[in-house]
Design an enzyme around this catalytic site. Sequence first.
Site, PDB file in Angstrom:
ATOM      1  N   GLU A   1      -9.881   6.903   3.528  1.00 35.42           N
ATOM      2  CA  GLU A   1     -10.797   5.964   4.158  1.00 35.42           C
ATOM      3  C   GLU A   1      -9.978   4.723   4.514  1.00 35.42           C
ATOM      4  O   GLU A   1      -8.957   4.454   3.887  1.00 35.42           O
ATOM      5  CB  GLU A   1     -11.923   5.574   3.194  1.00 35.42           C
ATOM      6  CG  GLU A   1     -11.596   4.434   2.204  1.00 35.42           C
ATOM      7  CD  GLU A   1     -10.485   4.755   1.210  1.00 35.42           C
ATOM      8  OE1 GLU A   1     -10.256   5.946   0.947  1.00 35.42           O
ATOM      9  OE2 GLU A   1      -9.841   3.804   0.714  1.00 35.42           O
TER      10      GLU A   1
ATOM     11  N   SER B   1       1.631  -9.768  -0.951  1.00 32.12           N
ATOM     12  CA  SER B   1       1.263  -8.351  -0.807  1.00 32.12           C
ATOM     13  C   SER B   1       1.583  -7.772   0.567  1.00 32.12           C
ATOM     14  O   SER B   1       1.783  -6.564   0.691  1.00 32.12           O
ATOM     15  CB  SER B   1      -0.228  -8.170  -1.106  1.00 32.12           C
ATOM     16  OG  SER B   1      -1.006  -9.028  -0.294  1.00 32.12           O
TER      17      SER B   1
ATOM     18  N   LYS C   1       0.815  -1.223   0.000  1.00 35.45           N
ATOM     19  CA  LYS C   1       0.000   0.000   0.000  1.00 35.45           C
ATOM     20  C   LYS C   1       0.847   1.271   0.000  1.00 35.45           C
ATOM     21  O   LYS C   1       0.439   2.290  -0.533  1.00 35.45           O
ATOM     22  CB  LYS C   1      -0.952  -0.003   1.193  1.00 35.45           C
ATOM     23  CG  LYS C   1      -2.065  -1.024   1.011  1.00 35.45           C
ATOM     24  CD  LYS C   1      -3.331  -0.612   1.708  1.00 35.45           C
ATOM     25  CE  LYS C   1      -4.497  -1.490   1.317  1.00 35.45           C
ATOM     26  NZ  LYS C   1      -4.355  -2.893   1.807  1.00 35.45           N
TER      27      LYS C   1
HETATM   28  C1  LIG Z   1      -5.207  -3.925   1.487  1.00 31.89           C
HETATM   29  C2  LIG Z   1      -4.489  -5.172   1.232  1.00 31.89           C
HETATM   30  C3  LIG Z   1      -4.847  -6.045   0.185  1.00 31.89           C
HETATM   31  C4  LIG Z   1      -6.045  -5.809  -0.695  1.00 31.89           C
HETATM   32  O1  LIG Z   1      -6.009  -4.652  -1.448  1.00 31.89           O
HETATM   33  P1  LIG Z   1      -5.750  -4.670  -3.018  1.00 31.89           P
HETATM   34  O2  LIG Z   1      -6.083  -3.295  -3.439  1.00 31.89           O
HETATM   35  O3  LIG Z   1      -6.653  -5.709  -3.608  1.00 31.89           O
HETATM   36  O4  LIG Z   1      -4.337  -5.017  -3.218  1.00 31.89           O
HETATM   37  C5  LIG Z   1      -4.078  -7.174  -0.042  1.00 31.89           C
HETATM   38  N1  LIG Z   1      -3.030  -7.474   0.746  1.00 31.89           N
HETATM   39  C6  LIG Z   1      -2.646  -6.681   1.759  1.00 31.89           C
HETATM   40  C7  LIG Z   1      -1.468  -7.070   2.576  1.00 31.89           C
HETATM   41  C8  LIG Z   1      -3.364  -5.510   2.049  1.00 31.89           C
HETATM   42  O5  LIG Z   1      -2.990  -4.739   3.073  1.00 31.89           O
END
Ligand SMILES: *Cc1c(COP(=O)(O)O)cnc(C)c1O
Length: 394
Positions: free
Chosen positions: A114, A380, A92
Amino acid sequence: MKKGRYLVDNEGFYGEFGGAYIPEMLYPNTEELRKTYLKIIATKKFKKQYKELLKNYVGRPSPLYYAKRLSEKYNTNIYLKREDLNHTGSHKINNTIGQILLAQKLGKKRIIAETGAGQHGVATATVCALMGLECKVYMGSIDIQRQAPNVARMKMLGAEVIPATSGSKTLKDATNEAIRDWINNPEDTHYIIGSVVGPHPYPDMVARFQSIISKEIKKQLKAQTGKKNPTHVIACVGGGSNAMGAFYHFLDNKKVQLVATEAAGLGVNSGKTAASLAKGKPGVIHGSNTYLMQTDDGQIIEPYSISAGLDYPGVGPAHSYLYEEQRANYLNITDKEAVDAGFLLTKLEGIIPALESAHAVAALEKLNFKPSDVVVINISGRGDKDLDTYMKYC
Ligand SMILES: *Cc1c(COP(=O)(O)O)cnc(C)c1O
């Protein structure tokens, strides 16, 4: 195939999806962004600042790691893109760094955001502290109770966390409050949206900031294997930003199979799910036309997933398009399948993934690979925030 056919068109659409379906009072705000974002991010000065912060503040490039034991288990070649190693623990921050620089160039003094689980709120509060800008984060009052550690982080970082007490008191209500704030403060405020959702140009802007992920994958694969294209790229989808970032530079190459995983929750037909593509229909949510889970009369159905970051009733419009065009393969992963995959990755590689990312790892069970395939999974985020949940399954 026409180059860029899966990217946004000049009107802000991906096929029939996307657009900017917003109240008239919001029009000046999104217009200012629409007219300026491409120019600003193409300037030398912006590029230099963005690159330097990603390198020295975020810690990029994030490693591309050959997961040997995981590869042996599935009899193929699996690489992990380590977004979990970024500052603040997920992808993020790539987007919030980009947007805070853009806000500065536009002369904005005040930032709003948000947040659902609090991850995007923390990433936003972080860049506001970095730049010395005022930060207000809207968060559903139920989420404030559920996500106390992230609320504490945001406060320590100097952000004001404002409870959204309407509706179901969760993410969509927080988004509505943020939009209301923006309408009332059009001059001095920038709204940092946390995924590839919202009115044009947000889905495209956020995808561009996250596209650093696939740019690095290409370079790193080339250095490690001699070839820059994998056979598969796998990522989880909440709003869809980490997936768009991981797919971006492979969209035009159909030899690269794109695999996205939606959170099925207790099962796509259980009534407790966040699988917006599998269970949704096109409609307008937060300013864009896209698949969302709704009742027959158009009321949004509350999503459910074990993973707070995937708990969104819609999906970014680009994903609706990739889904209908069958450019990407969307799989449904249940809570249980994700938790099992989280434990598997931990046991085999010593990496505790975020529950969101565990949904991507779980795709390995549902696909067939050749020994010569090269599979990249986007990790992610890291799993520290999810330990309480994991422990319930021990
Ligand atoms: C917020 C988040 C997501 C989901 O958000 P996307 O916009 O679909 O990437 C996925 N993995 C993590 C670790 C997150 O914090």
